[in-house]
Design an enzyme around this catalytic site. Structure first.
Site, short mmCIF file in Angstrom:
data_model
loop_
_atom_site.label_atom_id
_atom_site.label_comp_id
_atom_site.label_asym_id
_atom_site.label_seq_id
_atom_site.Cartn_x
_atom_site.Cartn_y
_atom_site.Cartn_z
CG HIS A 61 -19.61 7.15 -44.51
ND1 HIS A 61 -20.26 7.48 -43.35
CD2 HIS A 61 -18.34 7.61 -44.36
CE1 HIS A 61 -19.43 8.11 -42.53
NE2 HIS A 61 -18.25 8.21 -43.14
CD GLU A 62 -15.44 7.19 -47.04
OE1 GLU A 62 -15.01 8.35 -47.18
OE2 GLU A 62 -15.37 6.58 -45.95
#
Length: 355
Positions: A21-22
């Site tokens: 996600h990051e």
């Protein structure tokens, strides 16, 4: 020993989902020449950290979140590579990239699982359940066949809701509070709707009274079905959120990180051999990562969906909203989410000791 293995698996799953996600935010920010000051997986004290170029990378103690801190994201900056200095559409792509990567991870894991199967599932009925009557003759044990479904029918929709994959199909049958369904199928090239269809397997007493055809395992079939199943899983999660808001589910039905570890332990012990247990854990990982992707797109303050809404408003009015006001909205939202997480975690711990 089993609990330690479960915790390690959970940390690996959480780390993978948070990291992807990051990384989505990070790589799209870099592609748009936005300065990234910090890239962190986990929250709390730093376990490992190092500086490379303009970015500090860190692995932190608690695997329950992460962040990609960009210059000029939450406060004003004169840096030409600051987040706020870039065009609105570029900032939108950065904000949406995290959730998008979670969905991509789900897609890839589904594709990998399909590669371990003998066939790629379809929605075409191959065979109905059968039984032997008192005269020794083979007869149908399928209520759906008696209701009008036929071998070769491809299920398109149930009660007007489009069916993308077997995930979609099973969820629809298991969660709808009704005994009969209106089934739309593709039969001999035409769409046909059969009303008041009932599903019941006389042999097992369950709803699944038919089996579906398996397609040959080739790149086209694998990619096509993986894409459809990703959409079906996202739809399942979206419907669950709607049912939560509508009151069908309550706070007691939610689970946080502690509850998820318990579910991971169950998944890791489901199956007769190592391959089946790995597949079970991968299925759970698919559900969690798609869940994270869908949830982050919700317009809830503090989440990516809310940041996207602020950017959309800026694009429409051609003027950004005050950073102080936006920061306050996100702060309140994050505080509410953390409070919810604490309540759910306390509830999970209570369940753990009760069990």
């Amino acid at each position: 020993m089993q609990h330690i293995i479960t915790i390690l698996i959970a940390i690996l799953i959480f780390g993978l989902i948070i990291g992807i996600h990051e990384f989505g935010h990070f790589i799209v920010a870099k592609l748009n020449h936005i300065q990234v000051n910090q890239f962190a997986i986990g929250m709390g004290p730093k376990l490992i950290h190092f500086q490379k170029g303009e970015t500090e990378y860190s692995l932190r103690l608690f695997p329950i979140g992460g962040f990609c801190a960009m210059e000029g994201e939450d406060q004003s900056s004169d840096n030409p590579n600051a987040f706020e200095k870039k065009a609105v559409w570029r900032r939108m792509t950065v904000v949406l990239a995290g959730a998008f990567m979670n969905l991509v991870l789900g897609f890839l894991l589904i594709a990998i699982l399909l590669c371990t199967a003998q066939k790629v599932p379809s929605l075409t009925i191959a065979k109905f359940a059968e039984t032997t009557n008192s005269a020794g003759n083979t007869v149908t044990a399928s209520e759906s066949e008696r209701s009008g479904l036929q071998i070769g029918d491809k299920i398109v929709a149930i009660d007007g809701s489009h069916i993308f994959s077997t995930t979609d199909l099973i969820y629809k049958l298991q969660t709808t509070d009704t005994d009969t369904y209106d089934i739309t199928v593709k039969r001999d090239g035409s769409r046909v709707t059969i009303e008041n269809v009932t599903f019941h397997n006389d042999n097992t007493g369950g709803l699944l009274d038919f089996s579906v055809e398996g397609k040959s395992k080739n790149p086209v079939n694998v990619i096509t079905y993986a894409a459809k199943d990703t959409v079906a899983t996202a739809k399942l999660i979206w419907m669950s959120l709607i049912e939560l808001v509508s009151g069908k589910y309550s706070l007691q039905d939610l689970s946080g990180p502690v509850g998820t570890v318990s579910v991971i332990e169950q998944a890791a012990s489901t199956g007769e051999n190592l391959l089946e247990r790995v597949q079970s854990v991968m299925n759970l990982t698919i559900f969690i990562t798609v869940n994270v992707g869908v949830f982050n797109l919700l317009p809830i303050p503090g989440l990516d969906g809310s940041r996207f809404v602020f950017l959309l408003i800026e694009a429409i009015r051609r003027k950004p909203i005050s950073k102080n006001r936006e920061a306050m909205v996100h702060f309140i939202g994050m505080a509410a989410l953390f409070l919810l997480m604490i309540l759910v975690t306390v509830q999970d711990i209570g369940r753990f000791f009760k069990n």
